[in-house]
Motif scaffolding. Structure first.
Motif, PDB file in Angstrom:
ATOM      1  N   THR A  28       3.988  40.208 -13.761  1.00  0.00           N
ATOM      2  CA  THR A  28       2.636  40.407 -14.175  1.00  0.00           C
ATOM      3  C   THR A  28       1.746  39.136 -13.924  1.00  0.00           C
ATOM      4  O   THR A  28       2.238  38.214 -14.801  1.00  0.00           O
ATOM      5  CB  THR A  28       1.790  41.421 -14.984  1.00  0.00           C
ATOM      6  OG1 THR A  28       2.048  42.601 -14.751  1.00  0.00           O
ATOM      7  CG2 THR A  28       0.631  41.358 -15.608  1.00  0.00           C
ATOM      8  N   ASP A  62      -0.977  46.595 -15.761  1.00  0.00           N
ATOM      9  CA  ASP A  62      -1.013  45.349 -15.744  1.00  0.00           C
ATOM     10  C   ASP A  62      -0.753  44.955 -14.152  1.00  0.00           C
ATOM     11  O   ASP A  62      -1.577  44.243 -13.284  1.00  0.00           O
ATOM     12  CB  ASP A  62      -1.197  44.107 -16.139  1.00  0.00           C
ATOM     13  CG  ASP A  62      -1.359  43.972 -17.594  1.00  0.00           C
ATOM     14  OD1 ASP A  62      -1.942  44.836 -17.579  1.00  0.00           O
ATOM     15  OD2 ASP A  62      -0.260  43.647 -18.597  1.00  0.00           O
ATOM     16  N   SER A  63       0.658  45.812 -13.985  1.00  0.00           N
ATOM     17  CA  SER A  63       1.004  45.514 -11.967  1.00  0.00           C
ATOM     18  C   SER A  63       0.512  46.400 -11.108  1.00  0.00           C
ATOM     19  O   SER A  63       0.996  46.103  -9.939  1.00  0.00           O
ATOM     20  CB  SER A  63       3.050  45.704 -12.085  1.00  0.00           C
ATOM     21  OG  SER A  63       3.196  46.197 -12.621  1.00  0.00           O
ATOM     22  N   ALA A  91      -3.420  38.029 -16.267  1.00  0.00           N
ATOM     23  CA  ALA A  91      -4.189  38.782 -14.769  1.00  0.00           C
ATOM     24  C   ALA A  91      -4.660  39.948 -16.140  1.00  0.00           C
ATOM     25  O   ALA A  91      -4.338  40.798 -16.741  1.00  0.00           O
ATOM     26  CB  ALA A  91      -2.731  39.443 -14.159  1.00  0.00           C
ATOM     27  N   ALA A  95      -5.981  43.426 -17.215  1.00  0.00           N
ATOM     28  CA  ALA A  95      -5.600  44.428 -17.050  1.00  0.00           C
ATOM     29  C   ALA A  95      -6.825  45.505 -16.955  1.00  0.00           C
ATOM     30  O   ALA A  95      -8.023  45.383 -17.083  1.00  0.00           O
ATOM     31  CB  ALA A  95      -5.701  45.439 -18.533  1.00  0.00           C
ATOM     32  N   HIS A 122       8.718  48.033 -14.995  1.00  0.00           N
ATOM     33  CA  HIS A 122       9.088  46.641 -14.723  1.00  0.00           C
ATOM     34  C   HIS A 122       9.227  45.193 -13.701  1.00  0.00           C
ATOM     35  O   HIS A 122       9.254  44.319 -13.554  1.00  0.00           O
ATOM     36  CB  HIS A 122       8.538  45.864 -15.899  1.00  0.00           C
ATOM     37  CG  HIS A 122       7.601  46.857 -16.758  1.00  0.00           C
ATOM     38  ND1 HIS A 122       6.716  46.666 -16.975  1.00  0.00           N
ATOM     39  CD2 HIS A 122       8.097  47.299 -17.751  1.00  0.00           C
ATOM     40  CE1 HIS A 122       5.979  47.053 -18.923  1.00  0.00           C
ATOM     41  NE2 HIS A 122       7.427  47.669 -19.301  1.00  0.00           N
ATOM     42  N   LYS A 156      -5.968  50.850 -20.042  1.00  0.00           N
ATOM     43  CA  LYS A 156      -5.265  51.078 -19.266  1.00  0.00           C
ATOM     44  C   LYS A 156      -4.674  53.141 -19.370  1.00  0.00           C
ATOM     45  O   LYS A 156      -3.837  53.270 -18.778  1.00  0.00           O
ATOM     46  CB  LYS A 156      -3.934  50.963 -19.715  1.00  0.00           C
ATOM     47  CG  LYS A 156      -3.777  49.178 -19.323  1.00  0.00           C
ATOM     48  CD  LYS A 156      -2.681  48.329 -20.329  1.00  0.00           C
ATOM     49  CE  LYS A 156      -2.864  47.013 -20.421  1.00  0.00           C
ATOM     50  NZ  LYS A 156      -1.743  46.406 -20.426  1.00  0.00           N
TER      51      LYS A 156
END
Length: 749
Positions: free
Chosen positions: A28, A496-497, A32, A34, A24, A420
């Motif tokens: 994010t 997400d990043s 945003a 996924a 992390h 994901k």
């Protein structure tokens, strides 16, 4: 193998990669979306490691990918130099750039040097497997990129890839405009280099052609103090490639036809053999019979792709090639006539791969079939001083033909379990059929380089040398066959990043092999078992610190079975054997930090613990020894810094430091066989640091570059082979390159 042990080791090795702090590190943005496969970021290298185009940051494989420009900036001009920049990759050779031996995470041909053996590291040019190792050491020119895949690639690549795959992707006409470049350079040892490419588009979006070539000629890098003999390690090579790209009507059919040719005529590599007659300097030799390493390579390939629908495509890759090796070298490293070797081999190969790719929203799949055929014809000569009696020279001549066929069917599917989380399942079934025939060998009498008079047949002959009368018609042949099921299973999670985590299991396979070193007795010419690797890996990839830092981490554990290696005994007699069990584990990390448009850092590190769990050679228990060419640590670090402009163009400094810890060249390590004459402590290289660097000035289409390799003149060995165990009073030791430097000018248009 106990799975809990594997899991514990991998978790310890990669604990930092799976920690929340790292995962992390990027915030994010609110709202945003996924996505399991985020779009490539600017500057990302697009790779085809899974037989489809993807950003390297989204591929759940330990992979190093560099563009052609990046390779040039790091001074990597041939395949043998890739080990400077790829963690846990070692490249060694008894013959310099000829017939390189690739070792990835400890998986290699070990101490096997015969030209009939296939590397367990699959080497590809534009997805075409280069079967013979002589064709794997050419210069790197006009490349789009190179991809080094670490770990078994037993599903989508498959043929003999227990250790990994190296894929060189060359430039293809873009079907738009005309372009090209020309480059010339000069360095020490009177070395001249030139290369260039020209691309033209005959019909926009439909028809284009590109031709590229490279030429290099230079004096020997190792001075020979023996009067009248040339220096060792000279280079004289020429390579040409032509590519035709056809896309009729700019439609769904895409055809790429490539043809290549190359030749090399350099003098042999230096040998540090008989110490009593050695030259005084490390980069000097004292040899009375410097030979030449001549190679030839020719081939063509056709890649035909057809887009059946927006989601389904078909690809066929057909290739044919042949090659020639004619190498002669003074193997005793002395001014005396003790041992000269002549290796001659002809290679032919054909391959066909046909596959379908499906790209759905939740499912991505590839499935296909593969057929490969290759033939190797070997004619070797071994001149041995006083082989017949004191003062009466002689030796052995060996001939055989080897033909192999591989049939395979494969498939791999990626399924989005959630937006994901992706699950990957792949399988490959391979069937290998091999034949060793027309085999014969004999003991002869004759002076070095003179007429050879056959005395006794040694192949076929199951008893000792000198017990079978010479029979010009005697022939030996055997067949081998094996089947294997290999594959891949993986789970990939993307945050997400864009940070990616993966865990995978891969099973790799290398087919059985014939003993190409059997020429004093046919009893040892057998077809030995195939190799297998069960590989477990976890890894992480991502961009951090406002996307300035690109980081890739991986940890692995290998259960390695039946590595194929040589056992050399007095006679000289060579047996090809299997090492029943080995174990490898370690980790790798690669990082790039782009602080600004004028300054970036790059670094990589690899740790490897590769040891034999079960192995006996020459009656000696070697369990616990390190695998050959498997240093515990490899690391490199460098930066690119453009502090100011000169005459409107940036001046960029690009130094690089490369570290390799101690490595052994033999499975014996420093242990000697009981009752023998071995001195295996010679067959190793201690840890070392090498410094390379470049200075580049660019203005518009013009680039000036100065470079240096091995700046500090580090004295290291590149290869070592046991000859004392075969009864000779020396080992075969090959020094690595001295300091080289030079400059070049490049113009693009």
């Amino acid at each position: 193998m106990r799975l809990p042990v594997v899991t514990t080791r991998l978790a310890l090795l990669l604990g930092c990669a799976s920690s929340p702090a790292l995962v992390h590190a990027q915030a994010t943005a609110p709202g945003a979306p996924a996505a399991a496969t985020p779009a490539p970021a600017p500057g990302d290298i697009i790779v085809t490691a899974q037989r489809r185009s993807q950003s390297i940051q989204t591929v759940p494989i330990a992979i190093t990918a560099l563009s052609g420009n990046q390779l040039s900036d790091k001074g990597v001009t041939n395949a043998n130099q890739l080990g400077q920049i790829v963690p846990n990759l070692q490249i060694n050779s008894a013959m310099g750039d000829t017939q390189p031996n690739f070792a990835l995470r400890g998986v290699s041909v070990a101490n096997e040097y015969n030209p009939n053996q296939v590397s367990p590291i699959g080497v590809y040019i534009d997805d075409v497997n280069m079967v013979n190792r002589v064709g794997q050491g050419g210069g790197l020119y006009d490349l789009q990129r190179v991809e080094v895949l670490r770990g078994p690639q037993g599903t989508l690549f498959g043929r003999n890839t227990t250790g990994g795959a190296i894929n060189f992707i060359t430039n293809t006409p873009t079907l738009s405009g005309n372009r090209g470049y020309a480059e010339a350079g000069y360095g020490n040892f009177n070395t001249f280099k030139a290369q260039g490419a020209l691309e033209t588009t005959m019909v926009e979006d439909e028809l284009g052609f590109r031709v590229a070539a490279t030429y290099e000629k230079g004096d020997g890098k190792f001075r020979n103090i023996y009067p009248g003999q040339p220096d060792a390690g000279s280079v004289d090579s020429l390579q040409v490639r032509g590519t035709l790209h056809i896309r009729p009507g700019a439609g769904p059919l895409d055809i790429v036809i490539k043809a290549y040719a190359s030749r090399a005529n350099g003098t042999q590599q230096p040998i540090k053999g008989l110490a009593a007659t050695a030259a005084p300097g490390f980069f000097q030799i004292n040899e009375n019979r410097i030979g030449e390493n001549r190679t030839r390579q020719y081939g063509t390939s056709a890649k035909i792709a057809y887009e059946l629908s927006p989601r389904l495509s078909f690809t066929s890759i057909t290739a044919i090639g042949n090659g020639l090796l004619d190498a002669a070298f003074d193997a005793d490293g002395s001014p005396l006539d003790i041992l000269d070797l002549q290796q001659k081999a002809k290679f032919d190969q054909f391959s066909e791969e046909a596959r379908f790719n499906y790209e759905g929203k939740a499912v991505k799949a590839v499935a296909g079939v593969f057929y490969g055929w290759d033939k190797t014809i070997v004619d070797n000569g071994f001149d041995i001083g006083s082989a017949i009696a004191p003062g009466v020279d002689g030796g052995f001549f060996q001939h055989f033909r080897q033909v192999r066929r591989t049939y395979a069917v494969f498939g791999q599917t990626d399924v989005n379990l959630t937006p994901k989380l992706v699950a990957t399942i792949g399988l490959r079934y391979s069937a290998d059929r091999s034949a060793y025939d027309d085999g014969y060998a004999y003991l002869f009498m004759g002076s070095f380089g003179g007429t050879r008079t056959p005395l006794f047949t040694t192949v076929p002959c199951t008893t000792g040398v000198g017990t079978c009368p010479y029979d010009a018609n005697a022939r030996y042949g055997i067949k081998g066959r094996n089947n294997a099921l290999t594959g891949r299973a993986a789970l990939t999670y993307t945050f997400d990043s864009g940070t990616l985590l993966y865990a995978s299991y891969n099973r790799g396979y290398r087919s059985g092999a014939f003993n190409g070193g059997g020429y004093t007795n046919s009893a040892g010419i057998t077809y030995i078992k195939p190799e297998y690797v069960n590989a477990y890996e976890i890894g992480a990839k991502g961009r951090f610190l406002d996307r300035k830092l690109v980081l890739s981490l991986a940890a692995f554990y290998y259960d390695y079975q039946n590595q194929q290696l040589q056992d050399t005994r007095p006679g000289p007699v060579s047996f090809l054997l299997n090492a029943p069990k080995s174990e490898s584990y370690g980790f790798e990390g690669e990082a790039t930090y782009r602080a600004s448009s004028r300054f970036s850092l790059n670094a990589s590190v690899g740790y490897l613990h590769a040891t034999y769990k079960e192995l006996t050679l020459s009656g000696t228990n070697l369990a616990g020894n390190d695998l050959p060419f498997a240093p515990r640590w490899t690391a490199q670090a460098g930066f690119d810094w453009a502090p100011f402009d000169i005459a409107g163009g940036p001046l960029t400094f690009s130094p690089n430091i490369n570290y390799v810890s101690r490595q052994f060249f033999s499975p014996f390590n420093a242990v000697n066989a009981a009752g023998g004459s071995q001195v295996n402590s010679e067959l190793q290289q201690g840890g070392y640091v090498k410094v390379n660097g470049a200075i580049t000035w660019t203005h518009g289409n013009l680039t000036l570059r100065g470079w240096v390799q091995n700046l500090l003149q580090e004295k290291t060995l590149a290869y070592g082979l046991d000859l004392r165990g075969a009864g000779f009073p020396f080992n075969y030791l090959v020094p690595a390159q001295p300091r080289t430097y030079g400059g070049s000018v490049r113009f693009t248009f």
